[in-house]
Design a protein around this motif. Structure first.
Motif, PDB file in Angstrom:
ATOM      1  N   SER A  20      41.699  94.469  -6.492  1.00 27.18           N
ATOM      2  CA  SER A  20      41.446  92.653  -5.601  1.00 27.18           C
ATOM      3  C   SER A  20      41.491  92.352  -4.789  1.00 27.18           C
ATOM      4  O   SER A  20      41.483  93.495  -3.695  1.00 27.18           O
ATOM      5  N   ALA A  57      43.832  92.544  -2.208  1.00 27.26           N
ATOM      6  CA  ALA A  57      44.926  93.734  -1.968  1.00 27.26           C
ATOM      7  C   ALA A  57      46.174  93.968  -2.570  1.00 27.26           C
ATOM      8  O   ALA A  57      45.583  93.490  -3.239  1.00 27.26           O
ATOM      9  N   GLY A  58      45.988  95.927  -2.160  1.00 22.93           N
ATOM     10  CA  GLY A  58      47.095  96.095  -3.598  1.00 22.93           C
ATOM     11  C   GLY A  58      47.159  96.199  -4.767  1.00 22.93           C
ATOM     12  O   GLY A  58      45.584  96.433  -5.204  1.00 22.93           O
ATOM     13  N   THR A  59      47.294  96.073  -5.421  1.00 22.98           N
ATOM     14  CA  THR A  59      47.622  96.543  -7.025  1.00 22.98           C
ATOM     15  C   THR A  59      47.589  94.911  -7.460  1.00 22.98           C
ATOM     16  O   THR A  59      47.773  93.820  -8.109  1.00 22.98           O
ATOM     17  N   ILE A  98      49.508  91.978  -9.917  1.00 24.70           N
ATOM     18  CA  ILE A  98      50.880  91.741  -8.874  1.00 24.70           C
ATOM     19  C   ILE A  98      50.221  90.843  -8.070  1.00 24.70           C
ATOM     20  O   ILE A  98      49.794  90.952  -7.049  1.00 24.70           O
ATOM     21  N   SER A  99      50.487  89.252  -8.662  1.00 21.14           N
ATOM     22  CA  SER A  99      50.497  88.074  -8.264  1.00 21.14           C
ATOM     23  C   SER A  99      48.661  88.618  -7.688  1.00 21.14           C
ATOM     24  O   SER A  99      48.766  87.485  -6.704  1.00 21.14           O
ATOM     25  N   ASP A 100      48.345  88.631  -8.585  1.00 18.67           N
ATOM     26  CA  ASP A 100      46.826  88.771  -8.408  1.00 18.67           C
ATOM     27  C   ASP A 100      46.626  88.734 -10.069  1.00 18.67           C
ATOM     28  O   ASP A 100      46.739  89.079 -10.686  1.00 18.67           O
ATOM     29  N   PRO A 105      48.919 101.150  -2.735  1.00 21.28           N
ATOM     30  CA  PRO A 105      49.761 100.200  -2.075  1.00 21.28           C
ATOM     31  C   PRO A 105      50.485  98.726  -2.425  1.00 21.28           C
ATOM     32  O   PRO A 105      49.113  98.182  -3.491  1.00 21.28           O
ATOM     33  N   SER A 106      51.656  97.996  -2.564  1.00 20.24           N
ATOM     34  CA  SER A 106      51.528  97.511  -3.164  1.00 20.24           C
ATOM     35  C   SER A 106      52.595  96.535  -2.037  1.00 20.24           C
ATOM     36  O   SER A 106      54.001  96.736  -1.590  1.00 20.24           O
ATOM     37  N   PHE A 132      55.386  94.205  -2.138  1.00 24.02           N
ATOM     38  CA  PHE A 132      56.722  94.360  -2.173  1.00 24.02           C
ATOM     39  C   PHE A 132      57.292  95.217  -2.011  1.00 24.02           C
ATOM     40  O   PHE A 132      58.389  95.228  -1.788  1.00 24.02           O
ATOM     41  N   PHE A 145      54.568  84.375  -6.055  1.00 27.16           N
ATOM     42  CA  PHE A 145      54.975  83.771  -6.152  1.00 27.16           C
ATOM     43  C   PHE A 145      56.247  82.779  -6.367  1.00 27.16           C
ATOM     44  O   PHE A 145      56.071  82.690  -7.792  1.00 27.16           O
ATOM     45  N   TYR A 173      56.831  87.003  -2.159  1.00 26.39           N
ATOM     46  CA  TYR A 173      55.834  86.396  -1.780  1.00 26.39           C
ATOM     47  C   TYR A 173      55.557  84.677  -1.840  1.00 26.39           C
ATOM     48  O   TYR A 173      56.344  84.268  -1.820  1.00 26.39           O
ATOM     49  N   LYS A 188      49.440  96.598   9.294  1.00 19.61           N
ATOM     50  CA  LYS A 188      48.842  95.679  10.167  1.00 19.61           C
ATOM     51  C   LYS A 188      49.174  95.899  12.054  1.00 19.61           C
ATOM     52  O   LYS A 188      50.201  96.476  11.504  1.00 19.61           O
ATOM     53  N   GLU A 232      50.702  87.369   7.004  1.00 20.62           N
ATOM     54  CA  GLU A 232      51.472  87.580   5.276  1.00 20.62           C
ATOM     55  C   GLU A 232      53.222  87.652   5.534  1.00 20.62           C
ATOM     56  O   GLU A 232      53.139  89.220   6.060  1.00 20.62           O
ATOM     57  N   VAL A 266      56.374  89.625   3.339  1.00 21.04           N
ATOM     58  CA  VAL A 266      57.270  89.046   1.765  1.00 21.04           C
ATOM     59  C   VAL A 266      58.559  88.905   1.822  1.00 21.04           C
ATOM     60  O   VAL A 266      59.117  89.375   3.856  1.00 21.04           O
TER      61      VAL A 266
END
Ligand code: SAM
Length: 232
Positions: free
Chosen positions: A82, A84-86, A89-91, A113-114, A116, A135, A159, A190, A215, A217
């Motif tokens: 995706s 970003a991340g896993t 997971i919201s993707d 990474p994720s 959350f 979300f 998120y 970041k 971004e 959390v």
């Protein structure tokens, strides 16, 4: 023989946060199914990954899904990533994984990474029992959801987009009252990474002075409620 669907986690900001196995799988797969192929190109170029990309995002129709399943059935290995991340997971990922399983295709996760999870472990909030919401609903159901948190003793994680944070915190504060610890994890991994801790009033006042950017959390924990586990 059928191919394998690899669910590959990628960085949530810092491009160094990728595992050696993820890089190898992305190189070895026949195709990379990516949410935004232009965005993923930055990561793939950095690690000299030349595997062809196929776009697969939340608006992908059944034909795209069928195309990926046909490739898997014909023996091709696909690495799903995706932005970003896993993935999942919201993707986007769930529908592809479900359909792959219905077609007897093997799924292999390549963990990483994720947002959350990174936020939770840095939060200082209780981390053995938590509940992740992704979300929140945008309109309908918000009030009912926040009311249901009154007796929640687990750490609540979700998120939120920067332009809704103040309003969301104000709505939740109104329903839950003051006995809550709030942690806001911003821009994790970041340059502008920041972790804010406080109560509703402190965090809301902070964002009113310094409008939220980037971004986020959000994590909430009821101070009065105690969690029953011992793995502190
Ligand atoms: N699949 C991703 C994951 O595993 O965390 C989540 C993707 S979701 C579409 C994007 C949301 O994740 C952002 O709006 C933000 O709430 C959160 N997020 C992603 N990267 C983040 C970061 N570096 N710092 C804080 N939150 C982040």
């Amino acid at each position: 023989m059928k191919g394998i669907l690899y669910i590959v986690s990628t960085p949530i900001g810092n491009l160094e946060d990728i595992t050696l196995r993820a890089i190898r799988m992305l190189k070895e797969a026949d195709y990379i199914a990516a949410e935004d192929t232009r965005h993923s190109k930055i990561l793939l170029d950095k690690y000299e990954i030349k595997t062809p990309q196929i776009s697969f995002h939340s608006y992908s129709d059944d034909r795209k899904l069928a195309q990926l399943i046909d490739l898997l059935k014909s023996g091709k290995n696909i690495a799903l990533i995706s932005d970003a991340g896993t993935p999942g997971i919201s993707d986007p990922a769930y529908k592809l994984i479900q359909t792959a399983l219905e077609n007897d295709i093997k799924i292999i996760p390549i963990p990483g990474p994720s947002a959350f999870l990174a936020a939770l472990v840095a939060s200082g909030l209780h981390m053995h029992n938590f509940i992740y919401y992704g979300f929140l609903p945008l309109k309908k159901g918000r009030q009912t959801l926040f009311t249901s948190w009154r007796n929640e003793d687990r750490t609540i994680i979700f998120y939120e987009s920067p332009h809704r944070i103040i309003k969301t915190l104000e709505q939740i504060h109104k329903i839950l009252g003051d006995n809550w610890q709030i942690v806001i994890a911003r821009e994790l991994t970041k340059i502008h990474e920041e972790i804010l801790r406080g109560n509703f009033a402190e965090i809301i006042s902070h964002f009113k002075q310094k409008p939220p950017k980037g971004e986020f959390v959000l994590l909430l924990k009821n101070i009065k409620a105690s969690c029953s586990d011992t793995l502190q």
